[in-house]
Design a protein around this motif. Sequence first.
Motif, PDB file in Angstrom:
ATOM      1  N   LYS A 124      36.615  34.868  45.545  1.00  0.00           N
ATOM      2  CA  LYS A 124      37.360  33.697  45.056  1.00  0.00           C
ATOM      3  C   LYS A 124      37.920  32.870  46.203  1.00  0.00           C
ATOM      4  N   ASN A 163      34.800  45.092  41.995  1.00  0.00           N
ATOM      5  CA  ASN A 163      36.198  45.493  41.858  1.00  0.00           C
ATOM      6  C   ASN A 163      37.124  44.317  42.168  1.00  0.00           C
ATOM      7  N   ASP A 164      38.407  44.524  41.975  1.00  0.00           N
ATOM      8  CA  ASP A 164      39.373  43.438  42.154  1.00  0.00           C
ATOM      9  C   ASP A 164      39.344  42.890  43.574  1.00  0.00           C
ATOM     10  N   ALA A 165      39.214  43.751  44.542  1.00  0.00           N
ATOM     11  CA  ALA A 165      39.205  43.300  45.936  1.00  0.00           C
ATOM     12  C   ALA A 165      37.998  42.414  46.216  1.00  0.00           C
ATOM     13  N   GLN A 166      36.834  42.798  45.712  1.00  0.00           N
ATOM     14  CA  GLN A 166      35.632  41.979  45.905  1.00  0.00           C
ATOM     15  C   GLN A 166      35.778  40.622  45.230  1.00  0.00           C
ATOM     16  N   ILE A 167      36.345  40.628  44.029  1.00  0.00           N
ATOM     17  CA  ILE A 167      36.529  39.366  43.302  1.00  0.00           C
ATOM     18  C   ILE A 167      37.498  38.460  44.049  1.00  0.00           C
ATOM     19  N   ASP A 168      38.608  39.017  44.512  1.00  0.00           N
ATOM     20  CA  ASP A 168      39.595  38.209  45.239  1.00  0.00           C
ATOM     21  C   ASP A 168      39.020  37.667  46.539  1.00  0.00           C
ATOM     22  N   GLU A 169      38.255  38.497  47.231  1.00  0.00           N
ATOM     23  CA  GLU A 169      37.646  38.062  48.490  1.00  0.00           C
ATOM     24  C   GLU A 169      36.660  36.918  48.250  1.00  0.00           C
ATOM     25  N   THR A 225      39.635  32.795  37.132  1.00  0.00           N
ATOM     26  CA  THR A 225      39.850  34.243  37.116  1.00  0.00           C
ATOM     27  C   THR A 225      38.848  34.975  38.001  1.00  0.00           C
ATOM     28  N   GLY A 226      37.709  34.330  38.261  1.00  0.00           N
ATOM     29  CA  GLY A 226      36.653  34.985  39.025  1.00  0.00           C
ATOM     30  C   GLY A 226      35.858  35.974  38.208  1.00  0.00           C
ATOM     31  N   ARG A 227      36.047  35.967  36.900  1.00  0.00           N
ATOM     32  CA  ARG A 227      35.404  36.927  36.015  1.00  0.00           C
ATOM     33  C   ARG A 227      34.641  36.223  34.895  1.00  0.00           C
ATOM     34  N   TRP A 232      28.522  38.564  40.445  1.00  0.00           N
ATOM     35  CA  TRP A 232      28.392  39.220  39.143  1.00  0.00           C
ATOM     36  C   TRP A 232      26.924  39.421  38.734  1.00  0.00           C
TER      37      TRP A 232
END
Length: 361
Positions: free
Chosen positions: A170, A162-168, A291-293, A149
Amino acid sequence: MTNTPPSARRERRESRWLSRRGFLSLAGVAGLLGVGSTAGCSFEENPQKTVLRGTTMGTYYAITYLATAKTPPQAEVRDKVEARFAAINHQMSTFIPESELSRFNQFRKVDTPFPVSPEVITVMREAVRLNKVAEGKLDVTVGPLVNLWGFGPEGRPNKIPNDAQIDETKAKCGIEHLEVLDNALVKKIPELYVDLSSIAKGYGVDSIAWELEALGVERYLIDVGGEVRGQGAGTRGGPWRVAVERPVPHGDASLDRVIHLVNTSVATSGDYRNYFEENGHRFSHTIDPQTGRPITHNLASVTVMDASCMTADGLATGLDVLGPEEGMKQATKLNLACIMIVKEDGAFREITSPAWRRQMQ
């Protein structure tokens, strides 16, 4: 354009290793307290105020202590303090490549003990304990998400993850992937990365306190980047008095109150200074590991008081991520002395725990 020396670049990087949280508390001892002289008093009856200042862990330190005839010379005390700080940096800094923590982060073998010093084990055990106390909101493995971030040493990202980057990212985090043995750390996933910026400054304060007490110093105030511990009577015989700043609308901060420290510590976490905005959205530097956010609630700062500065340091971060409602509920349940500053409708209001109100009396 001149080239910046490598030492200066490294110093700038190190200045961030423990300064990501936007610390709000300030030790105001120099301006608030003084030592009066009493004619006819001996050195033992009228201890002399001594102040040591310097830099460590990417921030400042200020140590005020009352010296007696039994106290070692100031130069010896300073040498001991500097040596202890240097040792902590070489154990726990993520900006010193050869530190124990950096080498552990570079280690890729899973289910394999990586030997570390007893000091690192102490801090890691407390980090694991506080993770449970803070309901998973304090996680010392969240560093990759902080970097993703743009609040790490690499700076702002070109665009919001994006969501994919955050999930990866996490998937590479989680304190459940870390095992702490008696003399070693064990990774359960090879990419696990530990950053102790949410707790190590508090440990540094505690560690210097132990060093001073071993030298026979019984009355002192230690401030490392706003994490503070006061022991014994202050320079005028009463409690140590510490000024704590408070955010104000449309400005940085103002000195809001003076609190008294009686054989206790205080630490603050907050994000009203450290954030970025994009397309009208405000992104806090405080990342929720679950949440990774960035957090989205309106809690501006949390100040926690505890006998251990390491514990206060970690809990301030954990409660900050929990937010005002859940954080205060947990502080009350645990009987923590805690004050929160919440931003509402462009103004700030305080929420205090019962233990804080008792302490202030």
